[in-house]
Design an enzyme around this catalytic site. Sequence first.
Site, PDB file in Angstrom:
ATOM      1  N   LYS A 125      29.569  13.277   3.799  1.00  0.00           N
ATOM      2  CA  LYS A 125      28.129  13.452   3.584  1.00  0.00           C
ATOM      3  C   LYS A 125      27.933  14.457   2.466  1.00  0.00           C
ATOM      4  CE  LYS A 125      24.425  11.818   5.692  1.00  0.00           C
ATOM      5  NZ  LYS A 125      24.447  10.534   6.427  1.00  0.00           N
TER       6      LYS A 125
HETATM    7  N1  GLU Z   1      23.036   7.585   5.007  1.00  0.00           N
HETATM    8  C1  GLU Z   1      23.304   6.436   5.812  1.00  0.00           C
HETATM    9  C2  GLU Z   1      23.879   6.834   7.153  1.00  0.00           C
HETATM   10  O1  GLU Z   1      23.694   7.944   7.602  1.00  0.00           O
HETATM   11  C3  GLU Z   1      24.126   5.396   5.082  1.00  0.00           C
HETATM   12  C4  GLU Z   1      25.515   5.786   4.723  1.00  0.00           C
HETATM   13  C5  GLU Z   1      26.235   4.768   3.862  1.00  0.00           C
HETATM   14  O2  GLU Z   1      25.747   3.651   3.728  1.00  0.00           O
HETATM   15  O3  GLU Z   1      27.287   5.132   3.350  1.00  0.00           O
HETATM   16  O4  GLU Z   1      24.454   6.051   7.842  1.00  0.00           O
END
Ligand code: GLU
Length: 435
Positions: A125
């Site tokens: 993240k």
């Molecule tokens: N931000 C989204 C999540 O928390 C998508 C993450 C992604 O597609 O890599 O799942």
Amino acid sequence: MTSTSSKQPNALIRPDKDTFLSEENPFEAMMSRFDYAARCLNLDPGLYKILRNPEKQIIVSVPVPRDNGEIEVYTGYRVLYNTSRGPAKGGIRFDLNVSLDEVKALAAWMTWKCAVVNIPFGGAKGGVICDPGAMSPGEIERLTRRYTSAIIETLGPDSDVPAPDVNTNERVMAWIMDTYSMHKRHTVTAVVTGKPVEMGGSLGRREATGRGCMIVTREALRKLGMPIQGARVVVQGFGNVGSIAALLLQEQGARIVAVSDKSGALHNPAGLDVPDLLKWVREKKLLAGYPKAEAITNDQLFGLPCDVLLPAALENVITSKNAKDIQAKIICEGANGPTTANADKILEEKGVFVIPDILANAGGVTVSYFEWVQDRGGYFWEEDVVNQRLERIMVRSFEEVATMSAKHSVSMRVASYMLSIDRVAAVHRLRGLYA
Ligand code: GLU
């Protein structure tokens, strides 16, 4: 390393039964569930130590010229939690509440999420502490490009693949892809997902998280013997996830009785017209002022009589303070970490069926995986193919978590952690420890 074979956790009903945990620190919330699931799995102590720690944490200062000529310096993070199953995967958020602990928790959740739906990614993240609402598009572009260049060593289709998250979107992903490609001297579409369709994005990606929420809610209703026709749904958060989930659930016959955003909440026991609400929000930006519903407070929303509550905004909104007032029979966690560990205990005692975030909102990363596959193959799928494949993965994952939950007499939350930790641990055991 020894096996992580599952044991019946007879004495263990809930995570840290008598401990009251911080309701603000999402990393602690994640860890308390992780610890409990690891105990249920009888996880080897060495693996336990490995999986409790993020692989890599990057902190960067991001200087950006503002439109008025002054320079502002923002703090940015990228955390790679675990990459044993494949490239790190996870979104980037721009928000004033971003902190290292939050990004660590979200990166860990991405690791478990990718393992729950069994896609070949690890978890990551990123985040930048900023208020994008107070920045011009040019300032956001400069911030995005400078942050991308600051973390560029970690990025790459085989190493770390960002995606949209809170306050970032296709536009931001296009800038990340361009900045990375300019450094590499050739176009690399697979370095980010959630891109515009015109430049290597996948059909169905924008709707994927909301669609996944609809699918698992439908499966939960079926499991509890409740008809979807007329099921009363309350949606907290009317952004990409909440609004699409509301729309698709309404199409399935459910009745959306309340929705909310940062401007307040709307209630109409007869059911809201979601396409009409979407039209309103497209024009006015916020829900406030919508005439065909009663305005209520965001706090009142959680206590409304309903069958399904779908939190689809930020962390820690269902806490020890409001969990007891919740009347929903099912909670579908569209957001990451909307329920604190203390609230888990209250909901479990009340018999609420919680579809945990790492399962409920995994539709987004699943279609991100499809996008990455399409970019690498250079061959793009029709939208119905994307949706069918998403449907299959979400239904299968729901069943696998439900089976784990029944087998070990644990909640869906604990079962989802057990399933995913076991999968990540299995790969660690097979790969061995390089020393
Ligand atoms: N931000 C989204 C999540 O928390 C998508 C993450 C992604 O597609 O890599 O799942």
